[in-house]
Design a protein around this motif. Structure first.
Motif, PDB file in Angstrom:
ATOM      1  N   ASP A   1      -2.497   6.561   2.612  1.00 23.08           N
ATOM      2  CA  ASP A   1      -2.863   5.591   1.748  1.00 23.08           C
ATOM      3  C   ASP A   1      -4.382   6.088   0.901  1.00 23.08           C
ATOM      4  O   ASP A   1      -5.164   5.984   1.304  1.00 23.08           O
ATOM      5  CB  ASP A   1      -3.197   4.158   2.550  1.00 23.08           C
TER       6      ASP A   1
ATOM      7  N   LYS B   1      -6.741   6.751   3.879  1.00 21.81           N
ATOM      8  CA  LYS B   1      -6.365   6.579   5.184  1.00 21.81           C
ATOM      9  C   LYS B   1      -4.957   7.261   5.683  1.00 21.81           C
ATOM     10  O   LYS B   1      -4.190   6.880   4.768  1.00 21.81           O
ATOM     11  CB  LYS B   1      -6.178   4.801   5.554  1.00 21.81           C
TER      12      LYS B   1
ATOM     13  N   GLU C   1       2.651  -0.901  -3.506  1.00 26.09           N
ATOM     14  CA  GLU C   1       1.537  -1.054  -2.576  1.00 26.09           C
ATOM     15  C   GLU C   1       1.527  -2.692  -2.061  1.00 26.09           C
ATOM     16  O   GLU C   1       1.094  -2.906  -0.756  1.00 26.09           O
ATOM     17  CB  GLU C   1       0.201  -0.865  -3.101  1.00 26.09           C
TER      18      GLU C   1
ATOM     19  N   ASP D   1      -4.390  -8.228   0.545  1.00 22.64           N
ATOM     20  CA  ASP D   1      -4.973  -7.014   0.691  1.00 22.64           C
ATOM     21  C   ASP D   1      -5.996  -6.596  -0.368  1.00 22.64           C
ATOM     22  O   ASP D   1      -5.578  -6.190  -1.601  1.00 22.64           O
ATOM     23  CB  ASP D   1      -3.777  -5.856   0.851  1.00 22.64           C
TER      24      ASP D   1
HETATM   25 MG   LIG Z   1      -6.102  -0.118  -0.312  1.00 18.46          MG
END
Ligand SMILES: [Mg+2]
Ligand SMILES: Nc1ncnc2c1ncn2[C@@H]1O[C@H](COP(=O)(O)OP(=O)(O)OP(=O)(O)O)[C@@H](O)[C@H]1O
Length: 461
Positions: A59, A66, A247, A270
């Protein structure tokens, strides 16, 4: 409503590859020969019988990167610690930063914050999206392009992923999934930009002539070969060992493999540094197990960094700016919820009534901002439709299940930053499949062409 999820087995699974690094501990630090055309063929041996197969969920965020990985057959997903721990970042997050110092050297991640010479490039991911609508970014300085800088950052990070997995597992088959800020109606231009960048970083790490992209690498040693790789054609999909996925869908995949989810409607918000992805989903249980239907998804180019950029403004202008950002966030949430509800608004009362209850799952660093979380708590989107009826509205934090943090301490709040990487670390054949436009004749008198967009189905375990 009769929905027929297509058979998950039909989802294509891309070939795995055994990566040969030549020697334990990673690829030899070989220089790239600028005179030769860029390699577009990875050094791989196809071998479907390889014992160890690993899917990496990478990510690359506007603010932080991450990485999770999962060995096929394991139920747990493990955190890959990419970078040195860094103040104000969770231990697993690497700042998505690149510094070009005054000596023409490139630095990546947390190392950039230990130096102050040259230019520190922030929010590089947002630069790939096109014009800065919030005007919260500083003008981009002359020099290497955002595409080059992102490719260089990814190459540095991929080297670390390669070395860590090689040290832990030896020879293995690797698949790398990344996400681009788009909803299920993929933005093909953006996906293409991403694929070229990821392919460049992949070639520089796993290709025939890998490039050493370490901290302090000289810009003039990598700029030319990287530019050539960025300009080269994409390898055919069947030969790629990486993929770029929407995403908004990654957290849904994560959710569909989360045994803790009770049936019901869930809205995932998110909010990262530069974008906010939102989706509305129904989690259902059937004899076959758990399933998730995504009714609608969307994203806005707004995130925690836009709130942070207001800090330098005069108090009343900052307050007005925050209000505007909060309004936009809530409007986007309403739009997504309504986009989902609209698909069943002509259905019978019992089906419509299910939309009265909603669980909101907050994810991403931007939702740690108390003002953002409080405002979302105050804005149940279903209230615009079910004005007087009793409704349930619960706002909580999303926590992906079965993440093994290794020896590090990771708080629940930090775990919610891993929803995208967690979904990405699930192997390709478990990813959702696009259904044909929903067949809801009884409730949808509109002609076929006017029916709502197709939605995603995520199969259960
Ligand atoms: Mg993000
Ligand atoms: N405690 C906090 N209070 C307010 N904002 C915070 C807090 N912690 C993190 N943030 C903000 O969260 C954002 C980073 O979140 P995250 O790491 O999820 O983003 P990202 O994944 O890198 O970005 P994106 O998903 O948009 O590409 C930054 O804008 C940061 O300022």
């Amino acid at each position: 409503v009769e929905r027929t999820p297509s058979d998950p087995q039909t989802v294509h699974e891309t070939d795995s590859a055994v990566l040969n690094y030549g020697r334990p501990g990673g690829a030899p630090a070989q220089s790239f020969h600028a005179a030769t055309p860029p390699a577009v063929k990875a050094v791989v041996q196809r071998n479907r019988g390889t014992a160890i197969r690993i899917t990496v969920g990478f990510d690359f965020g506007t603010h932080s990167t991450k990485v999770l990985y999962r060995k096929h057959g394991d139920t747990v997903t493990r955190i890959l610690y990419l970078d040195e721990p860094c103040k104000e970042y969770p231990s697993f997050a690497s700042p998505s930063l690149v510094r070009l110092d005054n000596d023409g050297r490139l630095w990546f991640g947390s190392e950039t914050l230990l130096r102050n010479s040259g230019h520190l490039h922030r929010s590089l991911k947002v630069r790939l999206l096109g014009p800065d609508r919030e005007s919260s970014l500083e003008p981009f300085p002359p020099g290497p392009t955002p595409q080059f800088l992102v490719a260089a950052y990814l190459a540095w990070a991929f080297h670390r992923v390669r070395d860590k997995l090689q040290a832990e597992f030896g020879a293995h088959a690797l698949r790398m999934n990344l996400a681009a800020p788009m909803n299920h109606v993929q933005n093909e231009r953006l996906r293409d930009v991403y694929l070229h960048i990821v392919q460049t970083a992949w070639q520089a790490t796993f290709g025939e002539c890998p490039l050493a992209v370490d901290q302090g690498v000289r810009l003039d040693a990598v700029q030319r070969p990287f530019t050539r790789l960025l300009d080269s054609k994409l390898v055919p999909e069947s030969e790629r060992h990486f993929e770029v996925l929407p995403e908004t869908i990654a957290p849904i995949v994560s959710m569909s493999f989360n045994p803790r989810m009770a049936p019901g409607f869930y809205l995932i918000v998110d909010m990262g540094g530069g974008t906010t992805e939102i989706s509305v989903n129904m989690v259902g249980k059937s004899k076959k197990g758990q399933n998730v239907h995504c009714y609608f998804d969307d994203l806005i180019h707004l995130g925690g960094n836009d709130f942070a950029a207001l800090a330098v403004k005069e108090a009343s202008a900052a307050a007005a700016g925050r209000l505007r950002l909060l309004d936009r966030t809530c409007a986007a949430i309403r739009k997504v919820w309504y986009g989902g509800y609209e698909k069943e608004k002509e259905a019978q009362r019992t089906i419509r009534a299910r939309w009265k209850d909603l669980y909101v799952l907050l994810s991403g660093g931007g939702t740690r901002n108390k003002e953002v979380a409080d405002r979302i708590r105050q804005c149940p989107p279903q209230r615009y439709i079910f004005v007087a009826d009793p409704c349930k509205y619960v706002v909580g934090r999303y926590e992906p299940a079965n993440i093994d943090p290794g020896l590090h301490q990771v708080s629940d709040v930090d775990l919610s930053l891993l929803s995208v990487a967690h979904g990405l670390a699930l192997e390709a054949q478990r990813w959702p499949e696009l259904l044909k436009p929903v067949e809801v004749q009884a409730f949808d008198p509109a002609p076929r062409a006017e029916r709502p967009e197709a939605y995603w189905y995520v199969g259960g375990k």
